[in-house]
Every structure is written in C-alpha cells, then in structure tokens.
Motif scaffolding. Structure first.
Motif, PDB file in Angstrom:
ATOM      1  N   THR A 234       0.828  -1.200   0.000  1.00  0.00           N
ATOM      2  CA  THR A 234       0.000   0.000   0.000  1.00  0.00           C
ATOM      3  C   THR A 234       0.867   1.256   0.000  1.00  0.00           C
ATOM      4  O   THR A 234       0.615   2.209  -0.751  1.00  0.00           O
ATOM      5  N   LEU A 235       1.900   1.250   0.861  1.00  0.00           N
ATOM      6  CA  LEU A 235       2.820   2.386   0.904  1.00  0.00           C
ATOM      7  C   LEU A 235       3.542   2.562  -0.433  1.00  0.00           C
ATOM      8  O   LEU A 235       3.765   3.693  -0.885  1.00  0.00           O
ATOM      9  N   GLN A 236       3.903   1.434  -1.054  1.00  0.00           N
ATOM     10  CA  GLN A 236       4.599   1.490  -2.336  1.00  0.00           C
ATOM     11  C   GLN A 236       3.715   2.124  -3.408  1.00  0.00           C
ATOM     12  O   GLN A 236       4.170   2.964  -4.197  1.00  0.00           O
ATOM     13  N   SER A 237       2.440   1.723  -3.443  1.00  0.00           N
ATOM     14  CA  SER A 237       1.510   2.303  -4.419  1.00  0.00           C
ATOM     15  C   SER A 237       1.373   3.803  -4.204  1.00  0.00           C
ATOM     16  O   SER A 237       1.367   4.589  -5.170  1.00  0.00           O
ATOM     17  N   ALA A 238       1.258   4.197  -2.934  1.00  0.00           N
ATOM     18  CA  ALA A 238       1.137   5.630  -2.628  1.00  0.00           C
ATOM     19  C   ALA A 238       2.408   6.377  -3.030  1.00  0.00           C
ATOM     20  O   ALA A 238       2.344   7.485  -3.575  1.00  0.00           O
ATOM     21  N   ALA A 239       3.574   5.761  -2.762  1.00  0.00           N
ATOM     22  CA  ALA A 239       4.842   6.393  -3.119  1.00  0.00           C
ATOM     23  C   ALA A 239       4.978   6.534  -4.628  1.00  0.00           C
ATOM     24  O   ALA A 239       5.487   7.544  -5.130  1.00  0.00           O
ATOM     25  N   GLU A 240       4.532   5.531  -5.367  1.00  0.00           N
ATOM     26  CA  GLU A 240       4.601   5.612  -6.829  1.00  0.00           C
ATOM     27  C   GLU A 240       3.664   6.698  -7.363  1.00  0.00           C
ATOM     28  O   GLU A 240       3.995   7.381  -8.340  1.00  0.00           O
ATOM     29  N   ARG A 241       2.497   6.874  -6.721  1.00  0.00           N
ATOM     30  CA  ARG A 241       1.602   7.970  -7.112  1.00  0.00           C
ATOM     31  C   ARG A 241       2.268   9.322  -6.853  1.00  0.00           C
ATOM     32  O   ARG A 241       2.200  10.230  -7.688  1.00  0.00           O
ATOM     33  N   ARG A 242       2.907   9.438  -5.680  1.00  0.00           N
ATOM     34  CA  ARG A 242       3.597  10.699  -5.368  1.00  0.00           C
ATOM     35  C   ARG A 242       4.723  10.960  -6.363  1.00  0.00           C
ATOM     36  O   ARG A 242       4.975  12.106  -6.733  1.00  0.00           O
ATOM     37  N   LEU A 243       5.396   9.890  -6.789  1.00  0.00           N
ATOM     38  CA  LEU A 243       6.475  10.066  -7.758  1.00  0.00           C
ATOM     39  C   LEU A 243       5.921  10.561  -9.095  1.00  0.00           C
ATOM     40  O   LEU A 243       6.503  11.457  -9.722  1.00  0.00           O
ATOM     41  N   ARG A 244       4.788   9.989  -9.525  1.00  0.00           N
ATOM     42  CA  ARG A 244       4.176  10.457 -10.782  1.00  0.00           C
ATOM     43  C   ARG A 244       3.760  11.923 -10.662  1.00  0.00           C
ATOM     44  O   ARG A 244       3.967  12.722 -11.583  1.00  0.00           O
ATOM     45  N   ASP A 245       3.172  12.285  -9.512  1.00  0.00           N
ATOM     46  CA  ASP A 245       2.769  13.681  -9.300  1.00  0.00           C
ATOM     47  C   ASP A 245       3.993  14.598  -9.274  1.00  0.00           C
ATOM     48  O   ASP A 245       3.954  15.715  -9.829  1.00  0.00           O
ATOM     49  N   ALA A 246       5.072  14.129  -8.634  1.00  0.00           N
ATOM     50  CA  ALA A 246       6.291  14.939  -8.552  1.00  0.00           C
ATOM     51  C   ALA A 246       6.921  15.113  -9.932  1.00  0.00           C
ATOM     52  O   ALA A 246       7.439  16.189 -10.262  1.00  0.00           O
ATOM     53  N   ASP A 247       6.898  14.056 -10.745  1.00  0.00           N
ATOM     54  CA  ASP A 247       7.411  14.166 -12.113  1.00  0.00           C
ATOM     55  C   ASP A 247       6.614  15.206 -12.896  1.00  0.00           C
ATOM     56  O   ASP A 247       7.180  16.030 -13.630  1.00  0.00           O
ATOM     57  N   ALA A 248       5.275  15.162 -12.730  1.00  0.00           N
ATOM     58  CA  ALA A 248       4.425  16.112 -13.445  1.00  0.00           C
ATOM     59  C   ALA A 248       4.689  17.543 -12.985  1.00  0.00           C
ATOM     60  O   ALA A 248       4.748  18.482 -13.797  1.00  0.00           O
ATOM     61  N   GLU A 249       4.857  17.744 -11.669  1.00  0.00           N
ATOM     62  CA  GLU A 249       5.120  19.080 -11.131  1.00  0.00           C
ATOM     63  C   GLU A 249       6.468  19.609 -11.594  1.00  0.00           C
ATOM     64  O   GLU A 249       6.598  20.793 -11.954  1.00  0.00           O
ATOM     65  N   LEU A 250       7.498  18.744 -11.616  1.00  0.00           N
ATOM     66  CA  LEU A 250       8.818  19.163 -12.084  1.00  0.00           C
ATOM     67  C   LEU A 250       8.754  19.526 -13.562  1.00  0.00           C
ATOM     68  O   LEU A 250       9.337  20.532 -13.997  1.00  0.00           O
ATOM     69  N   ASP A 251       8.019  18.728 -14.341  1.00  0.00           N
ATOM     70  CA  ASP A 251       7.885  19.020 -15.767  1.00  0.00           C
ATOM     71  C   ASP A 251       7.152  20.344 -15.977  1.00  0.00           C
ATOM     72  O   ASP A 251       7.532  21.152 -16.838  1.00  0.00           O
ATOM     73  N   ARG A 252       6.113  20.592 -15.166  1.00  0.00           N
ATOM     74  CA  ARG A 252       5.368  21.854 -15.278  1.00  0.00           C
ATOM     75  C   ARG A 252       6.255  23.048 -14.947  1.00  0.00           C
ATOM     76  O   ARG A 252       6.233  24.070 -15.651  1.00  0.00           O
ATOM     77  N   ALA A 253       7.058  22.921 -13.879  1.00  0.00           N
ATOM     78  CA  ALA A 253       7.948  24.024 -13.485  1.00  0.00           C
ATOM     79  C   ALA A 253       8.976  24.306 -14.576  1.00  0.00           C
ATOM     80  O   ALA A 253       9.286  25.469 -14.871  1.00  0.00           O
ATOM     81  N   LYS A 254       9.493  23.286 -15.212  1.00  0.00           N
ATOM     82  CA  LYS A 254      10.475  23.482 -16.288  1.00  0.00           C
ATOM     83  C   LYS A 254       9.823  24.122 -17.512  1.00  0.00           C
ATOM     84  O   LYS A 254      10.419  24.988 -18.164  1.00  0.00           O
ATOM     85  N   ARG A 255       8.567  23.704 -17.811  1.00  0.00           N
ATOM     86  CA  ARG A 255       7.875  24.295 -18.965  1.00  0.00           C
ATOM     87  C   ARG A 255       7.585  25.771 -18.720  1.00  0.00           C
ATOM     88  O   ARG A 255       7.715  26.609 -19.635  1.00  0.00           O
ATOM     89  N   GLN A 256       7.199  26.102 -17.493  1.00  0.00           N
ATOM     90  CA  GLN A 256       6.924  27.505 -17.182  1.00  0.00           C
ATOM     91  C   GLN A 256       8.193  28.347 -17.307  1.00  0.00           C
ATOM     92  O   GLN A 256       8.160  29.471 -17.828  1.00  0.00           O
ATOM     93  N   ALA A 257       9.307  27.807 -16.811  1.00  0.00           N
ATOM     94  CA  ALA A 257      10.570  28.536 -16.907  1.00  0.00           C
ATOM     95  C   ALA A 257      10.971  28.729 -18.362  1.00  0.00           C
ATOM     96  O   ALA A 257      11.430  29.813 -18.764  1.00  0.00           O
ATOM     97  N   GLN A 258      10.780  27.705 -19.187  1.00  0.00           N
ATOM     98  CA  GLN A 258      11.125  27.810 -20.599  1.00  0.00           C
ATOM     99  C   GLN A 258      10.229  28.812 -21.311  1.00  0.00           C
ATOM    100  O   GLN A 258      10.689  29.620 -22.144  1.00  0.00           O
ATOM    101  N   ALA A 259       8.934  28.780 -20.971  1.00  0.00           N
ATOM    102  CA  ALA A 259       8.004  29.724 -21.595  1.00  0.00           C
ATOM    103  C   ALA A 259       8.366  31.165 -21.241  1.00  0.00           C
ATOM    104  O   ALA A 259       8.292  32.078 -22.088  1.00  0.00           O
ATOM    105  N   GLU A 260       8.766  31.389 -19.981  1.00  0.00           N
ATOM    106  CA  GLU A 260       9.151  32.732 -19.563  1.00  0.00           C
ATOM    107  C   GLU A 260      10.411  33.189 -20.285  1.00  0.00           C
ATOM    108  O   GLU A 260      10.529  34.349 -20.688  1.00  0.00           O
TER     109      GLU A 260
END
Length: 542
Positions: A234-260
C-alpha cells in the motif's frame, strides 16, 4: 508472570567495528511482550542487535533498555563440552554435585538457586523434543550431535532458563519440517518476550509484531509478515503515485521557466527593433532595459527556485518509491527436452526417474540421508553401493547431462580474489568483461565485482555463487539445491526464485520451506522416512 511493556527499547543505537565499519547506525525500535520477528537484509545488523540487547556487545552510541533477564540462543552454536553445557545447566549441576558431596560454600548454593530439580526438568524438556530422556544423555559430548539436535537442545535450554526476554537467531535453520512445527507450537505458548531473527515465512506468520532493519530506516509494525507485506505494498503504491505527481510538477515548473525565457527573448527582440527604428530615446531604452532585466532576473530566480523545490520533492518521492532490483536472466543453454532421461535412481526398493525438465522436492526428517544422497548423485558413477542409512542404492546419471550444485555453505568462494575470478573459474571461456557484465545482471555491479567474496555480504556471496552455478561451462541441465535458503534473507530468497524463473533444466531441491517449493513450481516430491532400520520412499505428484 508479570511483565512491563515494552520489554526492550533501543534508542539511537549504533555499533561500529574497531576499523570504523558501521554495522548499525541510529536504530530506534521497541519490542513488546509477545513474539517479535526481526527481519532485514543480510548484513543489516540483525544478529549484532541481538548481541547488543543481550549485553554481549557494548553500543558505540545510543541506549538499550531491557525489562528483565535475557537469554540468547545463537545461530552458530558452540558444541564444546557436554549436552548440559549446551543446555546452560552445567554450572548448576556442578554446584549440586558439590553440595551433595558436603559443600557448604555459599557460592554453590547461589549457583543452584531454585534449580534443585534441574536434571529432572532438563530430561523432561529433552523428552518433549523427542530426544533421549536418559539422564546420562546430559553428559554426552555435544560435538557428536547433529545440527538439528544441537538446535533443539539449545531451544530446550532457553525454556529451562525461564528468562523474561528470549532472543533466538535463525532458530529453524537446522530443523526438519516435523521439528519446525514443534518449534512453532512451542513458541506460541512461550512466556515473556521473544525476539526472533528469521526468514522462515511460516514462523513470521505467527509473530505479534515485526521490526524491519530496512536500509532506508528501521520500521516497526504490529502484525504478521503477510500483513506487513500488504502494508508495504500500500505504501509502495502511494509512493509511486507521489512520484508520478512529482514528475508532473517538475515538468510543469520546467515548462513555465522555458516559456518565460521565450517571452523575455521576444520582449528583448521587440525592444531592439524599436530602438533601431528610432522610436524610443536612448534614455528611455536604458530605463526600460534596466527594468526588464531586473524583472527577468526576479522571474528567473522564482522559476529556478520552483524547479529546485520540485526537483527535491521528486528526489524524495523517487527514494520512497524505489524497490529492490530484480534478477532477470535468460538460460536457454540449460534446456532439457521433455522426454530426455536425466536420472534413474533405485532406493528403498523403489525406482525413481527424472525425465525432462521436472522439478522435484526431496524431503525427510533430519538423519534420513538427504544430503548424503545428493552428494552421491553429484559424484556419481553407475556402480551400486550400500549406505548405513539409505540401504542399497543404485543410480544412473548420463554423462551427457551436465550437473550443478547450489549448496548450503558457500565456502568454495573463499579461495577467489574477486567475484570475477569465481565466475571465470566455472566458465573459463568468459572474458573479464563478460564476467563483469554477467555479475551486473546478478546485481554485483561496479567495484563490487572486483572485491573478494570474503568481504561481501551474505546476499552478495549467494548471488555470486548463483551466477557461478547457472553460467558454468557447460551449463547445468540438472540442478541440485541443498537447503539453499538456510542463510538467506527474504530478499535473496525472492532473487533466487527470480533467477530460476527461466531455468529450463531438471531441478532437485532439498528444502523445508513450503513457500519456496511453491514459488519454484515443484511438481513432484520424494519423501524419505525411516521405520526402525528400514528406509521407505514415497514418490508423489504435487
């Protein structure tokens, strides 16, 4: 017997060897009354932690607090002396003999304590274990005992000690299936606190709590091993979800920086164009350019901070989601055709045949000759022989069937200067580069492949032995496993199953581990049993 809870507390416990090697580092855990399983990878310090709790070792840092007397049964038992020494009752027996001879020395009375009936109690405990109930047995030379007998006697000694806290280090390693079941029942009714280091999954299903010396941090859990695995999943599934969310957030932050950056570049181009056309005075240009640079710098700093924070969150999520590496290997050279005869064995009045890629489990109580039979199979000629336990035996193992052995002990590795040497000794045609690539597939990577097996953890040594066995030249088409999991942690057992997933030859395994037999997809069982001087063999489909 009344006990306080918890029975043992370790707080910030560390233990370092004199050469600076760290065995335990800042471990904190509680061990309540009842049975607690202590698990963790080989080399994580489980046995060391027991010795720190027992007082045999002094911690480098931190504290151990125990509530009551402590008795420990070691994994490697000393068989120097007599059965009474192994039971731990020799001092009381000597003091009793002295008192009976007329001694009035207070030290003798202190040594006896309340154990005036120690011989009778010891004989009763031994009889309950199916061992010789004759009082003369207490004076038997302990070095003449089998491993299973020594283990049972040491466990009887733990019951005789009547300590509030009992520590057991891999207590089922040398016990056959029958004696393991006795041990499970005995531990179920044990008084006080039990802390048991074990990889025996059946035993771990009977514990009240678990402490896992996970390299990422010690985990305490109230429940059995299967419940703990469910919790970790259960913890592993939750951790993998957090990792997917973190990947998406990091990608969003990089896209915003590039757009700026792109917007700023567009503004700079527009400003240069206006200046070139003379539409803006130099003072105005300098003013707007300075303001733009400050604004761009501020935005760049904010975007950089956002990327850094997202990267840190991603790293934390990745560490939480990371799982142990798995072994995935192809073994086409081990293939045995379905109808090919691999082994013909006549034993106990029965003929036993191995045909094609069968997977057979050999079982029987301690002393029925399982290891002797394996040794004779691997060193086989076709000449019949008679064994004191097995009786008349004949076998035929065709020379065209290469064999391999994965034994309980891995002493054969100790003569090699590196893991690469060990692999190339079994497969001389492999180059050092080939051997290094092979070891990497068995999770022995980088500089570890150049190190002596003597310096490796138990799990690493096992994987080197496994690589050496499976990739020998010629590749084994008949593989014999003699209690392969006795000294393995749970992760290494899983890696053994993974490595043999694509094994295509015949397999003969001696194991008391029902879970391992099921995981390896055993299809037949040969069971040896003795009735008086007669050995009988059962051949059954699983």
């Amino acid at each position: 017997m009344a006990h306080s809870s918890p029975a043992v507390v370790v707080d910030g416990l560390s233990y370092h060897l004199t050469d600076g090697t760290v065995i335990l580092d800042g471990v904190s855990a509680t061990f309540p009354v009842g049975m607690t399983g202590l698990i963790g990878p080989n080399g994580s310090g489980k046995s060391t932690l027991l010795r720190l709790i027992s007082g045999e070792l002094e911690p480098t840092a931190g504290q151990v607090r125990v509530s009551g007397s402590v008795h420990m049964v070691h994994q490697r038992l000393s068989t120097a002396g007599t059965v009474a020494d192994l039971l731990g009752i020799a001092p009381a027996r000597r003091a009793l003999a002295a008192i009976e001879a007329g001694s009035v020395d207070q030290a003798d009375f202190d040594a006896v304590g309340d154990d005036w009936d120690v011989d009778a109690r010891a004989v009763a405990e031994l009889a309950a274990l199916g061992l010789d109930a004759d009082p003369c047995f207490l004076d038997r030379d302990a070095s003449t005992l089998s491993g299973g007998e020594a283990t049972r006697i040491a466990l009887a000694g733990a019951r005789l000690a009547r300590s509030e806290i009992t520590l057991l280090d891999e207590p089922t390693n040398n016990l056959d299936t029958h004696m393991r079941r006795w041990l499970y029942d005995a531990l179920d009714g044990w008084d006080g606190a039990l802390i048991v280091v074990s990889h025996d999954r059946d035993l771990l299903e009977r514990v009240d709590a678990l402490v896992d010396l996970d390299p990422r941090g010690t985990v305490s859990f109230g429940g059995t091993f299967s419940q703990y695995r469910g919790h970790r999943a259960t913890l592993q599934s939750a951790a993998e979800r957090r990792l997917r969310d973190a990947d998406a957030e990091l990608d969003r932050a990089k896209r915003q920086a590039q757009a700026e950056l792109q917007r700023q570049a567009q503004r700079d181009r527009s400003a240069r164009k206006e200046r070139a056309l003379g539409n803006v005075s130099k003072g105005a240009v300098d003013f707007y350019q300075n303001r733009s640079e400050k604004k761009a710098g501020s935005k760049s700093q904010l975007h950089g901070q956002a990327i850094a924070e997202a990267g840190e969150a991603r790293a934390e999520a990745d560490a939480a989601a990371r799982t142990a590496d798995t072994i995935r290997i192809a073994l086409p050279d081990t293939t045995v055709p379905a109808g090919k005869g691999v082994l013909r064995l006549e034993l106990g009045g029965m003929r036993l045949d191995v045909v094609g890629p069968e997977r057979i489990r050999l079982t029987g109580h301690n002393g029925t000759g399982k290891s002797t039979l394996l040794a004779r199979i691997l060193g086989a000629g076709s000449e019949p022989w008679r064994d004191a336990v097995l009786g008349d035996v004949s076998l035929d193992l065709p020379p065209s069937v290469p064999t391999g052995l994965l034994a309980q002990r891995l002493d054969e590795l100790d003569g090699f200067g590196s893991a690469i040497e060990a692999v190339r000794d079994a497969a001389p045609q492999r180059t050092p580069h080939d051997a290094r690539a092979l070891l990497a597939r068995f999770l022995i990577r980088g500089d570890r492949a150049d190190q002596s097996p003597l310096t490796m953890s138990g799990g690493e040594r096992f994987r080197v032995a496994l690589a050496r066995t499976l990739f020998a030249d010629p590749a084994p088409q008949f593989l014999v496993l003699d209690e392969p999991t006795n000294n393995l942690d749970l992760a290494s057992v899983e890696q053994l199953v993974e490595a043999l997933d694509d094994y295509r030859g015949a397999l003969l395994i001696v194991t008391h581990d029902e879970h391992l037999a099921a995981d390896l997809r055993v299809t037949r069982r040969w069971h040896l049993s003795r009735g008086g001087a007669t050995l009988s063999v059962e051949d059954e489909t699983v």
